[in-house]
Motif scaffolding. Sequence first.
Motif, PDB file in Angstrom:
ATOM      1  N   LYS A  93       6.364   9.501 -12.193  1.00  0.00           N
ATOM      2  CA  LYS A  93       6.279  10.950 -12.014  1.00  0.00           C
ATOM      3  C   LYS A  93       7.653  11.608 -11.891  1.00  0.00           C
ATOM      4  O   LYS A  93       7.755  12.831 -11.911  1.00  0.00           O
ATOM      5  CB  LYS A  93       5.437  11.271 -10.775  1.00  0.00           C
ATOM      6  CG  LYS A  93       3.970  10.897 -10.929  1.00  0.00           C
ATOM      7  CD  LYS A  93       3.189  11.194  -9.667  1.00  0.00           C
ATOM      8  CE  LYS A  93       1.729  10.786  -9.818  1.00  0.00           C
ATOM      9  NZ  LYS A  93       0.955  11.021  -8.563  1.00  0.00           N
ATOM     10  N   LEU A  94       8.689  10.793 -11.766  1.00  0.00           N
ATOM     11  CA  LEU A  94      10.033  11.344 -11.651  1.00  0.00           C
ATOM     12  C   LEU A  94      10.552  11.766 -13.027  1.00  0.00           C
ATOM     13  O   LEU A  94      10.169  11.190 -14.044  1.00  0.00           O
ATOM     14  CB  LEU A  94      10.980  10.302 -11.047  1.00  0.00           C
ATOM     15  CG  LEU A  94      10.677   9.874  -9.611  1.00  0.00           C
ATOM     16  CD1 LEU A  94      11.603   8.734  -9.193  1.00  0.00           C
ATOM     17  CD2 LEU A  94      10.816  11.047  -8.647  1.00  0.00           C
ATOM     18  N   TYR A 121       5.635  -2.792  -7.306  1.00  0.00           N
ATOM     19  CA  TYR A 121       4.177  -2.797  -7.297  1.00  0.00           C
ATOM     20  C   TYR A 121       3.647  -1.497  -7.892  1.00  0.00           C
ATOM     21  O   TYR A 121       4.406  -0.529  -8.060  1.00  0.00           O
ATOM     22  CB  TYR A 121       3.666  -3.002  -5.871  1.00  0.00           C
ATOM     23  CG  TYR A 121       4.027  -4.352  -5.308  1.00  0.00           C
ATOM     24  CD1 TYR A 121       3.238  -5.464  -5.562  1.00  0.00           C
ATOM     25  CD2 TYR A 121       5.193  -4.528  -4.564  1.00  0.00           C
ATOM     26  CE1 TYR A 121       3.574  -6.716  -5.070  1.00  0.00           C
ATOM     27  CE2 TYR A 121       5.542  -5.773  -4.070  1.00  0.00           C
ATOM     28  CZ  TYR A 121       4.734  -6.865  -4.329  1.00  0.00           C
ATOM     29  OH  TYR A 121       5.084  -8.109  -3.849  1.00  0.00           O
ATOM     30  N   PRO A 122       2.355  -1.446  -8.238  1.00  0.00           N
ATOM     31  CA  PRO A 122       1.796  -0.223  -8.830  1.00  0.00           C
ATOM     32  C   PRO A 122       2.087   1.034  -8.026  1.00  0.00           C
ATOM     33  O   PRO A 122       2.328   2.096  -8.602  1.00  0.00           O
ATOM     34  CB  PRO A 122       0.294  -0.524  -8.888  1.00  0.00           C
ATOM     35  CG  PRO A 122       0.219  -2.001  -9.062  1.00  0.00           C
ATOM     36  CD  PRO A 122       1.357  -2.542  -8.231  1.00  0.00           C
ATOM     37  N   VAL A 123       2.110   0.924  -6.698  1.00  0.00           N
ATOM     38  CA  VAL A 123       2.378   2.093  -5.871  1.00  0.00           C
ATOM     39  C   VAL A 123       3.806   2.600  -6.075  1.00  0.00           C
ATOM     40  O   VAL A 123       4.069   3.807  -6.030  1.00  0.00           O
ATOM     41  CB  VAL A 123       2.100   1.774  -4.385  1.00  0.00           C
ATOM     42  CG1 VAL A 123       3.088   0.741  -3.844  1.00  0.00           C
ATOM     43  CG2 VAL A 123       2.131   3.033  -3.535  1.00  0.00           C
ATOM     44  N   ASP A 124       4.730   1.688  -6.320  1.00  0.00           N
ATOM     45  CA  ASP A 124       6.124   2.080  -6.591  1.00  0.00           C
ATOM     46  C   ASP A 124       6.256   2.658  -8.001  1.00  0.00           C
ATOM     47  O   ASP A 124       6.931   3.659  -8.215  1.00  0.00           O
ATOM     48  CB  ASP A 124       7.050   0.868  -6.443  1.00  0.00           C
ATOM     49  CG  ASP A 124       6.841   0.139  -5.137  1.00  0.00           C
ATOM     50  OD1 ASP A 124       7.041   0.761  -4.086  1.00  0.00           O
ATOM     51  OD2 ASP A 124       6.479  -1.048  -5.177  1.00  0.00           O
ATOM     52  N   GLU A 125       5.579   2.012  -8.949  1.00  0.00           N
ATOM     53  CA  GLU A 125       5.608   2.498 -10.328  1.00  0.00           C
ATOM     54  C   GLU A 125       5.013   3.899 -10.427  1.00  0.00           C
ATOM     55  O   GLU A 125       5.493   4.736 -11.205  1.00  0.00           O
ATOM     56  CB  GLU A 125       4.829   1.534 -11.229  1.00  0.00           C
ATOM     57  CG  GLU A 125       4.865   1.901 -12.690  1.00  0.00           C
ATOM     58  CD  GLU A 125       4.126   0.891 -13.559  1.00  0.00           C
ATOM     59  OE1 GLU A 125       3.982   1.157 -14.773  1.00  0.00           O
ATOM     60  OE2 GLU A 125       3.693  -0.150 -13.032  1.00  0.00           O
ATOM     61  N   GLY A 177       4.705  10.149  -2.531  1.00  0.00           N
ATOM     62  CA  GLY A 177       4.587   8.704  -2.370  1.00  0.00           C
ATOM     63  C   GLY A 177       4.871   8.242  -0.954  1.00  0.00           C
ATOM     64  O   GLY A 177       4.958   7.030  -0.701  1.00  0.00           O
ATOM     65  N   GLY A 178       5.048   9.183  -0.038  1.00  0.00           N
ATOM     66  CA  GLY A 178       5.276   8.836   1.366  1.00  0.00           C
ATOM     67  C   GLY A 178       6.717   8.533   1.709  1.00  0.00           C
ATOM     68  O   GLY A 178       6.987   7.967   2.778  1.00  0.00           O
ATOM     69  N   ILE A 179       7.657   8.911   0.831  1.00  0.00           N
ATOM     70  CA  ILE A 179       9.076   8.651   1.064  1.00  0.00           C
ATOM     71  C   ILE A 179       9.791   9.979   1.261  1.00  0.00           C
ATOM     72  O   ILE A 179       9.790  10.829   0.366  1.00  0.00           O
ATOM     73  CB  ILE A 179       9.714   7.882  -0.109  1.00  0.00           C
ATOM     74  CG1 ILE A 179       9.024   6.527  -0.301  1.00  0.00           C
ATOM     75  CG2 ILE A 179      11.210   7.684   0.127  1.00  0.00           C
ATOM     76  CD1 ILE A 179       9.468   5.786  -1.547  1.00  0.00           C
ATOM     77  N   SER A 195       0.818  -1.215   0.000  1.00  0.00           N
ATOM     78  CA  SER A 195       0.000   0.000   0.000  1.00  0.00           C
ATOM     79  C   SER A 195       0.848   1.260   0.000  1.00  0.00           C
ATOM     80  O   SER A 195       0.333   2.354  -0.232  1.00  0.00           O
ATOM     81  CB  SER A 195      -0.931   0.011   1.225  1.00  0.00           C
ATOM     82  OG  SER A 195      -0.178   0.118   2.437  1.00  0.00           O
ATOM     83  N   ARG A 196       2.148   1.118   0.277  1.00  0.00           N
ATOM     84  CA  ARG A 196       3.049   2.266   0.316  1.00  0.00           C
ATOM     85  C   ARG A 196       4.279   1.983  -0.541  1.00  0.00           C
ATOM     86  O   ARG A 196       4.775   0.856  -0.575  1.00  0.00           O
ATOM     87  CB  ARG A 196       3.484   2.559   1.761  1.00  0.00           C
ATOM     88  CG  ARG A 196       2.365   2.949   2.696  1.00  0.00           C
ATOM     89  CD  ARG A 196       2.905   3.300   4.060  1.00  0.00           C
ATOM     90  NE  ARG A 196       3.855   4.419   4.004  1.00  0.00           N
ATOM     91  CZ  ARG A 196       4.548   4.860   5.037  1.00  0.00           C
ATOM     92  NH1 ARG A 196       4.434   4.264   6.216  1.00  0.00           N
ATOM     93  NH2 ARG A 196       5.370   5.877   4.908  1.00  0.00           N
ATOM     94  N   ALA A 197       4.748   3.015  -1.198  1.00  0.00           N
ATOM     95  CA  ALA A 197       5.964   2.874  -1.994  1.00  0.00           C
ATOM     96  C   ALA A 197       7.157   2.637  -1.079  1.00  0.00           C
ATOM     97  O   ALA A 197       7.175   3.077   0.067  1.00  0.00           O
ATOM     98  CB  ALA A 197       6.184   4.132  -2.831  1.00  0.00           C
TER      99      ALA A 197
END
Length: 262
Positions: free
Chosen positions: A41-42, A32-36, A208-210, A14-16
């Motif tokens: 966006k980078l 996973y999709p959350v990482d992609e 992305g929470g990072i 659920s989190r990158a």
Amino acid sequence: MTTNPQPSLPIDTSRAHPARVYDWLLGGKDNYPVDEAVGEKLPPEARDAARQNRQFMHRAAAWLAGQGIDQFLDIGTGIPTAPNLHQIVQNIVPSASVVYTDNDPIVLRHAEALLVSRPEGATDYIQADVRRPEDIVQHARHVLDFDRPIALSLIALMHFITDEQDAHGIVRALVDTLPTGSYLVLSHAASDLFPELAAQVTAEYAKGGIQLGFRTRPEVERFFEGLDLVPPGLVTATEWVQPTPTSEPEASGIYSGVARVS
């Protein structure tokens, strides 16, 4: 030999996670999709930086093995991408021992399958967080001899540790456990080489929470305080010991250096 890793823990999809975003940037499929979503966006330069960083690791590991270093502690390993550090060093020193560390459970799942040592050497893996250096060192002592030189590898890791989390203190605590003749290998994203690009990357990761803590050259240089930087010193990833420097190195926003513990 390869020692047995710990039982795998649940993977939070659920989190990158930095290791999985990095895998995506390198063209890997173990994300996973959350990482992609973060990676897409980078800016395109982020993929260049990931590649440059990986190539620096290859050159630094080979150089260290060429100096006779046969023990490596690699923290922030990331998802295995061939050639891995142990494959590089054991090709030069077959008896080399490597201990890998990461805090993402997906890395552990792949470690068992991919981090396979040559018979003469050893690899091991610990799921742990660099913010608890004492846990990492305690485990590493089961494989590595801390009375002989060790290469401590912190590749593109410490810009995920903020000043509030005492990034410099963490590195100092790890280095202080190493005997004379050991080395620190470190690469770190720069905040001052391409400021606008760095701000954009930091903002997208934050969505992305990072949280990222890119640093200036003097701030990165602090990680090497009290150590002897080997030539060419603290430079960009593409400037560090190019095997065939026939042209100007590619521009890079990653600082890189290798330093000896004296």
